[in-house]
Design an enzyme around this catalytic site. Structure first.
Site, PDB file in Angstrom:
ATOM      1  N   ASP A 199      10.342 -22.214 -22.054  1.00 43.02           N
ATOM      2  CA  ASP A 199      11.586 -21.614 -21.577  1.00 43.02           C
ATOM      3  C   ASP A 199      12.724 -22.535 -22.020  1.00 43.02           C
ATOM      4  O   ASP A 199      12.503 -23.708 -22.334  1.00 43.02           O
ATOM      5  CB  ASP A 199      11.525 -21.505 -20.053  1.00 43.02           C
ATOM      6  N   ASP A 249       9.020 -17.300 -14.581  1.00 41.13           N
ATOM      7  CA  ASP A 249       7.973 -17.801 -15.477  1.00 41.13           C
ATOM      8  C   ASP A 249       6.586 -17.712 -14.855  1.00 41.13           C
ATOM      9  O   ASP A 249       5.584 -17.870 -15.563  1.00 41.13           O
ATOM     10  CB  ASP A 249       8.248 -19.266 -15.853  1.00 41.13           C
TER      11      ASP A 249
END
Length: 761
Positions: free
Chosen positions: A450, A653
């Site tokens: 990320d 996530d």
């Protein structure tokens, strides 16, 4: 049988023909899935004992998902402890099997210690210890100490061993139970009927050496290994509970008469009007029908910037309202909310993840049958061709074979390395959730990261102030900071904090107005000031000119740029950016050197994402990614045959972390991300992934060495214990020497595992 088969109406599974059953109770069911009730991939066996319509906890085997029952226990096929099928149904109570094994271990250790003292004291130069009671009484004391260890502490292994033979799925517990039982039976006969043994095995008083301590040590050491494994798997349901804890517990409903009432979250219905006060969590998914506020959606998007909400905008349950008050209409409640769907995604990914393939069980798969056959052949050969008394020699030989082959070191090989590696990792800021993560990470070839909080710091900073001619840099910053001082927006905070750090005195702003998606306006020192993006400038009838090119150049560097307007004239630019961590570039180079293909998946816009990705040398960039997209990207890569690791820190996530072969959470991120991951990096820096990779390689290398040490003494000793050297050299290994070889393999395993403490990572 095939959980991927899902349809809205009942029928038969297109893959196996089984009847589809309701996934939830009838009143909440929206799908049906292949349940496999009454069926199994094991021919002739049905290992599903869950009653039809059961809605409580269901336990399954990680190795054999067709094994399903409503009570905890062990798998009838492999002996592995069963785990909850749905982590969402787990409570916060302790693992009953871990509690049971811990109690059995401490009782076993308490009884085994004095047993070892009695047995080993003469070999350590203290023969008087046995003399205190006399040899015959000492043997009875050993029987009294060792028998409870074998039959109470070791009872689970006896049951698993028996089950392995009954189901013809031989495993580590097959040899453990046989070896322990053989040592105990041999010793019982030695105490009760010593006269059946050859003269050479009796001392001057007619007593025969016993091996209660060998049986007790085997049981205690294997209990220790099982405890460590259970502790590693204990946190399976924590990710789900962390997600569920994010939801609001109550909602404030507005009745038709205008009165407001606080009700439980589960009582909210579609169409209800709800009040969301400043600082409250949004209770369910819905639409704003009145009010204006900024909402922190970082738990969904992973991005730190709150999103402004006005009438008609959508709201997501569990996000956090800012300083404004909102009235919303509930559109999705219960299992239909985005949070509930994320919970389901995490649970599904956890259930579908392939379990760790125990090296010990792989080896035992062929080692156990061979040892059993050798023990039987040895007994038969000695009984037929051995010297008198032939049956006694046969019994001694068979027992020696089973004891020397008993794989207590095989059971310790993996847990000892994992325990040592876990401590070593913690020293280096790498927390390891379980052995599975270490084993899988060694083979990972693709790393998804990320952007926010992983590559970058996750905290925007003021990086530049660019005044137009005729304006001072300090004045432009003062105007921007004065206007933003009353806002809680992270970009506003970055500007205010930057002004404070530069010693700029701010003024009070009045007539503050937020223009959704564009910027803010107000009055500072009696002059109108505006701060916003190019859309706000266009709305005001202004042209950015050269400044627009400057702004675009800044955006290409990954920065967020805002125009400062004073009295209808552009005074300059302020630029805010989420800076890349200092450790990121070096870490990315090291990760490339370790064989990773690196993909950046972020919810940020493509221009900013590409700017950062290209600068850092990222192999592939995926921008404008939604929460469900990350898990989908992981699945796509896995379908291509890649072994995927995912690194992230936000709730968004969590599904991808659970879906990936290995999830890596930044320790600075959300609890649910940490719980969904196999690794957690305490400092939240990418160089922690480098250390994790090196540690996983060192650990797996160490485990393979341990498995070699665990088997070399046993395997080389088996033919000697069977008596192949007796016709040539007159050597017949006694069970005591067999037990020593077994202990030597355990010691070598422990010492080798401890070497990991000094591994450079």
């Amino acid at each position: 049988m095939h959980p991927e088969v899902r349809q809205s109406a009942p029928g038969n599974c297109p893959k196996c023909g089984m009847t589809l059953v309701s996934e939830r109770e009838a009143e909440t069911a929206s799908h049906a899935h292949c349940h496999g009730n009454g069926g199994t991939v094991e021919p002739g066996g049905n290992y599903d004992s869950v009653p039809a319509g059961w809605t409580g906890s269901v336990y399954i085997c990680p190795m054999h998902p067709q094994v399903r029952q409503i009570d905890p226990g062990s798998c009838p096929l492999c002996g592995m402890g069963l785990e909850l099928d749905s982590a969402a149904s787990a409570d916060d109570g302790p693992n009953p099997e871990l509690v049971d094994f811990t109690r059995r271990f401490w009782v076993g250790a308490g009884l085994t210690l004095p047993l070892l003292v009695l047995t080993m004291a003469p070999y350590l130069g203290f023969p008087g210890v046995r003399g205190l009671f006399g040899e015959r009484m000492t043997l009875w004391i050993e029987l009294a100490l060792g028998t409870p260890v074998v039959w109470w502490c070791g009872w689970p292994f006896m049951v698993r061993g028996w089950t392995s033979f009954r189901t013809r799925h031989l495993n580590m517990f097959s040899l453990i139970s046989m070896g322990v039982l053989a040592a105990w039976l041999f010793s019982i006969v030695a105490v009760l009927r010593p006269q059946v043994f050859p003269d050479g095995f009796r001392d001057s008083e007619g007593n025969v050496g016993v091996y209660f301590e060998a049986a007790a040590v085997i049981v205690t050491l294997v209990l220790l290994g099982q405890m460590m494994e259970l502790r590693a798997r204990e946190g399976t349901g924590k990710a789900i509970r962390a997600l569920l804890d994010m939801a609001a517990k109550t909602a404030r409903v507005i009745r038709d008469d205008g009165n407001e009432e606080e009700i439980p979250l589960e009582a909210v219905q579609v169409g209800d009007r709800l009040r969301v006060r400043p600082g409250d969590k949004v209770p369910v998914d819905g639409t704003v029908i009145d009010g204006r506020s900024s909402v922190d959606e970082s738990m969904i998007s992973g991005e730190p910037v709150p999103v402004e909400k006005t009438e008609g905008d959508t709201l997501t349950g569990a996000t956090i309202n800012g300083t404004g008050s909102l009235v919303m209409e509930a559109t999705r409640v219960g299992a239909d909310t985005m949070l509930a769907q994320i919970v389901e995604m995490v649970a599904n990914a956890q259930r579908s993840r392939a379990p760790i393939q125990k090296y010990a069980d792989k080896v035992a798969g062929f080692f156990v049958p061979v040892v059993i056959v050798i023990a039987i052949l040895s007994f038969i050969a000695w009984a037929i061709w051995g010297p008198a008394p032939a049956l006694s020699y046969a019994l001694i030989s068979a027992v020696a074979v089973l004891i020397i082959a008993c794989p207590c070191a095989l059971g310790l090989a993996t847990p000892m390395s994992i325990m040592t590696a876990t401590g070593r990792g913690a020293q280096a800021g790498v927390l390891i959730k379980n052995a599975e993560a270490l084993e899988r990470f060694e083979k990972v070839d693709t790393l998804i990261v990320d952007k926010t909080g992983t590559l970058t710091e996750g905290k925007p900073r003021l990086v530049a102030v660019l005044p137009e001619p005729g304006y001072e840099e300090a004045e432009v910053l003062r105007l921007a900071a004065s206007l933003e001082r009353g806002s809680e927006h992270p970009l506003a905070e970055a500007i205010v904090r930057g002004a404070e750090e530069r010693g700029v005195d701010m003024a009070n702003a009045s007539d503050f107005e937020a223009v959704t998606g564009k910027g803010v306006m107000g009055v500072v020192d009696g002059r109108t000031v505006a701060l916003g993006n190019i859309a706000l400038i266009t709305d005001m009838g202004l042209e950015g000119g050269v400044l627009t090119d400057k702004a675009n150049a800044r955006r290409d560097e990954g920065e967020t740029v805002m125009f400062v307007v004073l009295e209808g004239e552009i005074a300059g630019l302020v630029s805010v950016a989420d800076p890349v961590k200092e450790t990121t570039p070096v870490a990315l180079k090291a990760l490339h050197d370790l064989g990773f293909r690196i993909i950046m998946a972020t919810g940020d816009n493509e221009r900013t994402a590409k700017a950062i990705g290209v600068r850092l040398g990222i192999d592939e960039i995926r921008a404008d990614v939604l929460p469900e997209d990350k898990a989908r990207i992981v699945r796509e890569l896995q379908t291509e045959g890649r072994k995927v690791a995912m690194a992230g820190d936000g709730v968004n996530d969590a599904p991808a972390l659970a879906q990936a072969d290995v999830g890596i959470a930044m320790g600075t991120g959300a609890d649910v991300a940490i719980e969904s991951a196999g690794f957690t990096l305490i400092k939240g820096n990418l160089d922690g992934i480098v250390r994790a990779r090196r540690l996983s390689r060192a650990t797996m290398r160490n485990i393979r060495q341990n498995l070699f040490f665990a088997l070399i003494y046993n395997a080389s000793g088996v033919p000697v214990a069977a008596g192949v050297l007796f016709p040539f050299l007159g050597i017949l290994i006694s069970p005591m020497l067999a037990a020593f070889a077994m202990s030597a393999s355990s010691i070598s395993v422990v010492l080798n595992a401890l070497r990991l403490r000094g591994t450079r990572i």
